[in-house]
Enzyme design. Structure first.
Site, PDB file in Angstrom:
ATOM      1  NE  ARG A  26      -2.189  -1.186   3.534  1.00  0.00           N
ATOM      2  CZ  ARG A  26      -2.776  -0.987   4.720  1.00  0.00           C
ATOM      3  NH1 ARG A  26      -3.552  -0.535   5.053  1.00  0.00           N
ATOM      4  NH2 ARG A  26      -1.700  -1.153   5.667  1.00  0.00           N
ATOM      5  CG  ASN A  66      -3.864  -4.242   3.283  1.00  0.00           C
ATOM      6  OD1 ASN A  66      -3.424  -4.311   2.063  1.00  0.00           O
ATOM      7  ND2 ASN A  66      -3.222  -4.330   4.277  1.00  0.00           N
TER       8      ASN A  66
END
Length: 91
Positions: free
Chosen positions: A19, A37
């Protein structure tokens, strides 16, 4: 030409700083949206910007950070959202 796409990034993409890496790439390319996520072990990203710049991000997304192993990226076009002003990591 502006475009917005939702991505589902599959593979070993959680617990490897994917990320953060993805957000850095998107910010460098001056794209808007988010990355987060999913409970499935995948990463979801919403990306808005110039079509050619999004394509560049897609190519980079296959590489990811060194510990990531991307096995697939599912793309879904979505309606552009003029309210997106930045790129964020969602938790």
């Amino acid at each position: 030409m502006n475009r917005m796409v939702k991505l589902i990034i599959q593979g070993k993409v959680q617990g490897v700083s994917y990320r953060r890496w993805f957000a850095q790439q998107a910010e460098e390319l001056e794209l808007k949206g988010y990355v987060k996520n999913l409970t499935t072990g995948e990463v979801e990203a919403l990306v808005a910007g110039d079509e050619l710049i999004i394509e560049e991000l897609l190519q980079r997304s296959w590489l990811g950070p060194s510990r990531a192993e991307v096995s697939g990226i599912i793309q879904t076009p979505v309606q552009p959202d003029a309210h997106l002003k930045e790129f964020k990591i969602l938790y």
